[in-house]
Design an enzyme around this catalytic site. Structure first.
Site, short mmCIF file in Angstrom:
data_model
loop_
_atom_site.label_atom_id
_atom_site.label_comp_id
_atom_site.label_asym_id
_atom_site.label_seq_id
_atom_site.Cartn_x
_atom_site.Cartn_y
_atom_site.Cartn_z
CE LYS A 72 -4.20 -1.66 2.28
NZ LYS A 72 -5.15 -1.43 3.37
CB ALA A 133 -1.52 5.65 15.46
N GLY A 134 -2.30 2.95 13.08
CA GLY A 134 -1.73 2.23 11.95
C GLY A 134 -2.36 2.69 10.63
P1 NDP Z 1 -1.39 -1.75 11.31
O1 NDP Z 1 -0.51 -2.91 11.58
O2 NDP Z 1 -0.92 -0.66 10.40
O3 NDP Z 1 -1.79 -1.05 12.71
C1 NDP Z 1 -2.27 -1.82 13.79
C2 NDP Z 1 -2.71 -0.90 14.91
O4 NDP Z 1 -3.28 -1.70 15.95
C3 NDP Z 1 -1.58 -0.11 15.55
O5 NDP Z 1 -2.06 1.15 15.97
C4 NDP Z 1 -1.22 -0.98 16.76
O6 NDP Z 1 -0.64 -0.24 17.81
C5 NDP Z 1 -2.59 -1.42 17.19
N1 NDP Z 1 -2.59 -2.62 18.03
C6 NDP Z 1 -2.43 -3.91 17.62
N2 NDP Z 1 -2.51 -4.73 18.68
C7 NDP Z 1 -2.72 -3.95 19.77
C8 NDP Z 1 -2.90 -4.22 21.16
N3 NDP Z 1 -2.88 -5.46 21.63
N4 NDP Z 1 -3.11 -3.18 21.99
C9 NDP Z 1 -3.14 -1.90 21.53
N5 NDP Z 1 -2.97 -1.59 20.22
C10 NDP Z 1 -2.77 -2.61 19.36
O7 NDP Z 1 -2.75 -2.38 10.77
P2 NDP Z 1 -3.90 -1.61 9.94
O8 NDP Z 1 -4.15 -0.29 10.57
O9 NDP Z 1 -3.58 -1.70 8.50
O10 NDP Z 1 -5.14 -2.58 10.19
C11 NDP Z 1 -5.78 -2.62 11.45
C12 NDP Z 1 -7.04 -3.44 11.31
O11 NDP Z 1 -7.93 -2.75 10.45
C13 NDP Z 1 -6.81 -4.82 10.69
O12 NDP Z 1 -7.30 -5.78 11.57
C14 NDP Z 1 -7.63 -4.81 9.41
O13 NDP Z 1 -8.35 -6.02 9.26
C15 NDP Z 1 -8.61 -3.68 9.64
N6 NDP Z 1 -8.97 -3.00 8.40
C16 NDP Z 1 -10.28 -3.00 8.05
C17 NDP Z 1 -10.67 -2.38 6.90
C18 NDP Z 1 -12.11 -2.40 6.54
O14 NDP Z 1 -12.44 -1.99 5.41
N7 NDP Z 1 -13.00 -2.82 7.43
C19 NDP Z 1 -9.73 -1.69 6.01
C20 NDP Z 1 -8.37 -1.71 6.48
C21 NDP Z 1 -8.02 -2.37 7.64
P3 NDP Z 1 0.95 0.05 17.88
O15 NDP Z 1 1.20 1.17 16.92
O16 NDP Z 1 1.14 0.41 19.30
O17 NDP Z 1 1.62 -1.23 17.49
#
Ligand code: NDP
Length: 284
Positions: A72, A133-134
């Site tokens: 992406k 914040a991902g």
């Molecule tokens: P990223 O890997 O970019 O970001 C993951 C985020 O989740 C980070 O902020 C991370 O925090 C946080 N996180 C993960 N585990 C924990 C935890 N145990 N406690 C606290 N924070 C946590 O992933 P994406 O943002 O790309 O995707 C996130 C979700 O969004 C996915 O599950 C995906 O399926 C979903 N999604 C859904 C879409 C839809 O159309 N419905 C479209 C795109 C994504 P940290 O920065 O601290 O690691």
């Protein structure tokens, strides 16, 4: 058979790994419903092959493609044009071709906004809290800012990532953004209009819940989850039990697909059919 075409229009998905991505089910259900001779091809593209894969879209006369993990961000450098919001987000998930040139869009946040608007939710002037914040949080918050949200509070475990997105929002959009380090049970502030769960917590087979005080979710608050599978996450269930108005990630996923569908085919996507196809797939 003069005049008959034996060629299907092609759209695809670039990812790695990509075998378990079910987008084809949703998009091809839409093609079938509208009687379109289109195919959606799920393609394994390794990171080193992304440039040639994007060039191949032109050579093979594709209508466009989706990009997923890990492409992406990297794909931006290979596209002819990138939408302004996708540039701020720094990621593209949808490519379409027009007059032989490639255009990049990010539809993740737009799909989220469409879901809210269709549910009658106004975004202008609202105070919004986003967990995470991902990539998903980035796409959603930039679109919320473009839709004139008043304030966005980002709550994230990793400070660096949270601060970076906060700075992007403050510097490149009109919204006021602030950051809270998520190292404690988070209390949703009174006066919050919309709470968005944008972490990967709760994605099948994980059934855990974000560490927040659920008693601070108040009746009437709008609560959204990005997790599409299962649509009814524990987070959504607990928010519903508190009297919140909830929006699930399946709706967001279908609405982001709907935008790509229209760009590729020029037709309005049959959203309900696509949603039912995906929900059935997730239930199996
Ligand atoms: P990223 O890997 O970019 O970001 C993951 C985020 O989740 C980070 O902020 C991370 O925090 C946080 N996180 C993960 N585990 C924990 C935890 N145990 N406690 C606290 N924070 C946590 O992933 P994406 O943002 O790309 O995707 C996130 C979700 O969004 C996915 O599950 C995906 O399926 C979903 N999604 C859904 C879409 C839809 O159309 N419905 C479209 C795109 C994504 P940290 O920065 O601290 O690691």
């Amino acid at each position: 058979m003069p005049g008959k075409s034996y060629r299907s229009e092609l759209v695809g998905l670039f990812g790695y790994p990509v075998d378990e991505n079910p987008t084809v089910v949703m998009i091809e259900a839409g093609f079938k419903e509208l009687g379109l001779d289109f195919r959606y091809i799920t393609m394994e593209v390794r990171p080193g092959d992304l440039e040639i894969a994007v060039k191949s879209l032109k050579a093979l006369s594709y209508r466009g493609a989706n990009c997923t993990i890990p492409h992406k961000v990297a794909v931006l450098q290979y596209l002819d044009h990138i939408a302004a919001d996708a540039q701020i987000i720094g990621a593209v998930n949808t490519i379409y071709l027009k007059d032989g040139e490639t255009y990049g869009e990010n539809t993740d946040g737009k799909g989220f906004i469409v879901s809210l608007r269709e549910g009658g939710i106004q975004i202008e002037g609202k105070k919004i809290v986003v967990l995470g914040a991902g990539g998903a949080a980035r796409a959603i918050t930039v679109e919320l800012a473009q839709a004139s949200a008043a304030r966005i509070t980002l709550v994230n475990r990793n400070a660096e990532r949270g601060k970076l997105l906060t700075a992007i929002l403050n510097e490149k959009t009109q919204v006021k953004a602030d950051f809270i380090l998520w190292d404690h049970t988070y209390h949703v502030p009174r006066g919050t209009d919309i709470l968005v769960q944008a972490t990967s917590i709760g994605l099948y087979p994980d059934n855990s819940c974000p560490d927040i005080d659920y008693d601070t979710i108040l009746p009437g608050m709008v609560v959204c989850d990005v997790i599409p599978n299962p649509p009814q996450t524990e987070f959504i269930k607990r928010a519903k039990a508190r009297g919140a108005l909830t929006f699930d990630g399946l709706g967001m996923l279908v609405n982001q697909g709907r935008i790509g569908f229209a760009l590729w085919t020029g037709k309005e996507a049959p959203v309900e059919v696509m949603k039912a196809a995906l929900a059935k797939e997730f239930a199996e």
